[in-house]
Design a protein around this motif. Structure first.
Motif, short mmCIF file in Angstrom:
data_model
loop_
_atom_site.label_atom_id
_atom_site.label_comp_id
_atom_site.label_asym_id
_atom_site.label_seq_id
_atom_site.Cartn_x
_atom_site.Cartn_y
_atom_site.Cartn_z
N ALA A 1 -9.50 8.82 -11.67
CA ALA A 1 -9.00 7.79 -11.55
C ALA A 1 -9.17 7.56 -10.04
O ALA A 1 -8.55 8.04 -9.24
N PHE A 2 -9.60 6.13 -9.71
CA PHE A 2 -9.49 5.91 -8.22
C PHE A 2 -9.21 4.20 -7.99
O PHE A 2 -9.48 3.73 -9.06
N THR A 3 -9.10 3.87 -7.00
CA THR A 3 -9.01 2.85 -6.40
C THR A 3 -9.67 2.34 -5.26
O THR A 3 -9.98 3.48 -4.53
N ILE A 4 -9.67 1.35 -4.78
CA ILE A 4 -10.48 0.91 -3.31
C ILE A 4 -9.56 0.00 -2.49
O ILE A 4 -8.99 -1.08 -3.35
N CYS A 5 -9.35 0.12 -1.42
CA CYS A 5 -8.74 -0.72 -0.68
C CYS A 5 -8.96 -0.46 0.99
O CYS A 5 -9.54 0.44 1.17
N SER A 6 -8.18 -1.25 1.67
CA SER A 6 -8.43 -1.04 3.20
C SER A 6 -7.01 -0.67 3.49
O SER A 6 -6.19 -0.49 2.60
N VAL A 7 -6.77 -0.01 4.61
CA VAL A 7 -5.45 0.26 5.27
C VAL A 7 -4.27 -0.64 4.95
O VAL A 7 -3.41 0.06 4.46
N ASN A 8 -4.70 -2.02 5.11
CA ASN A 8 -3.62 -2.76 4.96
C ASN A 8 -3.05 -3.03 3.66
O ASN A 8 -1.91 -3.50 3.32
N TYR A 9 -3.73 -2.43 2.36
CA TYR A 9 -3.26 -2.30 1.13
C TYR A 9 -2.87 -0.83 0.62
O TYR A 9 -2.65 -0.58 -0.60
N LEU A 10 -2.42 -0.02 1.42
CA LEU A 10 -2.14 1.30 1.10
C LEU A 10 -0.91 1.38 0.31
O LEU A 10 -0.63 2.44 -0.41
N ALA A 11 -0.07 0.44 0.56
CA ALA A 11 1.40 0.51 -0.09
C ALA A 11 1.04 0.22 -1.58
O ALA A 11 1.79 0.79 -2.34
N TYR B 1 -20.56 -9.38 4.30
CA TYR B 1 -19.23 -9.66 3.44
C TYR B 1 -17.95 -9.99 4.16
O TYR B 1 -17.73 -9.41 5.21
N ASN B 2 -17.31 -10.55 3.67
CA ASN B 2 -15.70 -10.90 4.15
C ASN B 2 -15.06 -9.68 3.69
O ASN B 2 -15.51 -8.80 2.70
N ILE B 3 -13.63 -9.44 3.63
CA ILE B 3 -12.86 -8.05 3.27
C ILE B 3 -12.85 -8.11 1.76
O ILE B 3 -13.07 -6.98 1.38
N THR B 4 -12.62 -9.24 1.21
CA THR B 4 -12.61 -9.07 -0.37
C THR B 4 -13.97 -8.70 -1.11
O THR B 4 -14.13 -7.88 -2.00
N GLU B 5 -14.98 -9.38 -0.38
CA GLU B 5 -16.48 -8.91 -0.86
C GLU B 5 -16.79 -7.75 -0.66
O GLU B 5 -17.24 -7.00 -1.42
N LEU B 6 -16.45 -7.27 0.48
CA LEU B 6 -16.87 -5.78 0.89
C LEU B 6 -16.03 -4.85 0.05
O LEU B 6 -16.83 -3.66 -0.40
N ASN B 7 -14.79 -4.99 -0.38
CA ASN B 7 -14.00 -3.87 -1.13
C ASN B 7 -14.29 -3.94 -2.23
O ASN B 7 -14.44 -2.89 -3.18
N THR B 8 -14.97 -5.00 -3.17
CA THR B 8 -15.58 -5.04 -4.51
C THR B 8 -17.03 -4.56 -4.32
O THR B 8 -17.36 -4.01 -5.44
N ALA B 9 -17.90 -4.91 -3.46
CA ALA B 9 -19.25 -4.26 -3.32
C ALA B 9 -19.34 -2.92 -3.25
O ALA B 9 -20.58 -2.55 -3.65
N VAL B 10 -18.42 -2.04 -2.61
CA VAL B 10 -18.81 -0.58 -2.84
C VAL B 10 -18.22 -0.16 -4.14
O VAL B 10 -18.27 1.35 -3.90
N LYS B 11 -17.68 -0.80 -4.97
CA LYS B 11 -17.37 -0.13 -6.35
C LYS B 11 -18.16 0.73 -7.15
O LYS B 11 -17.99 2.07 -7.46
N TYR C 1 4.65 -2.19 6.78
CA TYR C 1 4.04 -1.47 7.72
C TYR C 1 2.66 -1.49 7.57
O TYR C 1 1.82 -1.49 8.78
N TYR C 2 1.85 -1.32 6.52
CA TYR C 2 0.53 -1.15 6.36
C TYR C 2 -0.26 -2.33 6.71
O TYR C 2 -1.54 -2.51 7.13
N ARG C 3 0.26 -3.64 6.17
CA ARG C 3 -0.24 -4.99 6.45
C ARG C 3 -0.55 -5.24 7.89
O ARG C 3 -1.44 -6.09 8.28
N GLN C 4 0.07 -4.39 9.00
CA GLN C 4 -0.35 -4.78 10.24
C GLN C 4 -1.69 -4.31 10.75
O GLN C 4 -2.02 -4.38 11.61
N PHE C 5 -2.32 -3.46 9.88
CA PHE C 5 -3.54 -2.76 10.40
C PHE C 5 -4.71 -3.75 9.86
O PHE C 5 -5.04 -3.99 8.54
N PRO C 6 -5.73 -4.32 10.85
CA PRO C 6 -6.64 -4.89 10.17
C PRO C 6 -7.88 -4.05 10.01
O PRO C 6 -8.02 -2.97 10.35
N CYS C 7 -8.75 -4.31 8.84
CA CYS C 7 -9.73 -3.64 8.50
C CYS C 7 -10.67 -3.52 9.68
O CYS C 7 -11.29 -4.36 10.28
N ARG C 8 -11.12 -2.15 9.96
CA ARG C 8 -12.12 -1.94 11.01
C ARG C 8 -13.62 -2.60 10.72
O ARG C 8 -14.16 -2.71 11.88
#
Length: 327
Positions: free
Chosen positions: A4-14, A73-83, A289-296
């Motif tokens: 099982a896996f998920t996909i996110c950037s650091v700001n969504y690690l919580a 892509y923006n951050i939403t598009e990129l996170n879904t494009a790599v699925k 805490y995690y929300r402060q990290f911008p996606c690189r």
């Protein structure tokens, strides 16, 4: 073996940690990974915030011309494009894995996935539709919204290893390499509309209509919640297997979801405990805490351009609709 896996950037690690904790409690035999659309080089997490699940950084899975996807892509598009690329990676990296399941990070799994895993014994793929019954009002979202954004919700999908599945995933990769956009006028809503083809291309697809799977704001009109023996039950009949808290922000905890206007917590007191559980777990897992990290991978000027372009399109359309409504 099942992954099982998920996909996110650091700001969504919580959110990703909360999902992982729920899987560890309810389905300890699953191997859980976080596909990270971000980079960890140069990042040092404070004590207590080190993720306790394996992080697979997207640059390590071999996506051809990934830099071009970042530019498009923006951050939403990129996170879904790599699925689909992560599906390919897990099937290749773990030949012992016969089943691979994707969950959006903003999900809690409440019960063992026995029914789902049983479906994958007899079917190659499993999807959940956004809704199973008609909507009787014009609030958001309604059937028209789902026609625009896809019949199936891609916060969840599951595949069993087969030649047909691997071929479909490769096709899906090529579609999302360039066409994983939020562009409703072009028939695109990130990765979801492409999945409308799955039951046509892979006939051995199971459409899961059990109300306990992928309950979320878009199907609340047909799902009411109660508790029996410390378990959440839907419509006094079916156990809640997993709830998808899409659009929920713990900083605006008075809203069920920023994407809907059909229900409030005052109208749906049956949801209060479900959301209180999620709110508390996000806080405990470091949401602020995690929300402060911008996606690189997303440059600040691209975020600004994305907002500016969509405002330029959306605001005139809203004014036009308002003007038509007055005549």
């Amino acid at each position: 073996m099942t992954i099982a896996f998920t996909i996110c950037s650091v700001n969504y690690l919580a959110q990703a940690r909360t999902l992982g904790d729920s899987l560890q409690t309810t389905n300890p035999d699953l191997q859980y990974f976080v596909g990270l659309v971000d980079r960890l080089d140069g990042v040092t997490f404070e004590p207590g915030y080190e993720p306790n699940y394996p992080l697979v950084e997207v640059h390590t899975i071999g996506i051809k011309n990934f830099a071009g996807m970042c530019d498009r892509y923006n951050i939403t598009e990129l996170n879904t494009a790599v699925k689909p690329f992560f599906f390919s990676y897990f099937f290749k990296k773990h030949p012992e894995a016969e089943k691979v399941i994707y969950f959006d990070p903003d999900i809690i799994v409440f019960q063992p996935l026995t029914r789902l895993l049983g479906h994958l014994d007899h079917h190659e793929t499993v999807l959940t539709p956004h809704l199973c019954t008609p909507i009787e009002d014009q609030k958001t979202p309604n059937e028209l919204n789902h026609l625009n954004t896809g019949v199936y919700n891609l916060g969840f999908c599951a595949f069993r290893r087969s030649d047909d599945v691997l071929s479909y995933v490769k096709w899906w990769e090529e579609k999302l390499r360039y066409e994983c956009l939020i562009a409703l006028c072009d028939g695109l809503f990130v990765d979801q509309n492409w999945m409308n083809f799955l039951p046509l291309f892979i006939k051995n697809t199971f459409i899961e209509k059990h109300r306990g799977h992928n309950a979320a704001y878009w199907n609340l009109h047909e799902r009411y919640f109660s508790k029996k023996a410390d378990k959440f039950v839907i419509n006094d009949k079916q156990s809640l297997i997993f709830f998808h808290y899409s659009g929920y922000d713990p900083r605006r905890s008075e809203l069920i979801s920023k994407y809907q206007d059909r229900f409030t917590f005052d109208e749906r007191s049956d949801l209060v405990e479900l959301f209180a559980i999620y709110h508390d777990r996000l806080v405990q897992n470091g949401n602020e805490y995690y929300r402060q990290f911008p996606c690189r991978y997303i440059k600040p000027e691209k975020i600004y351009k994305y907002v500016r372009v969509r405002k330029a399109l959306i605001v005139p359309l809203r004014k036009l609709v308002a003007a038509l409504d007055t005549h």
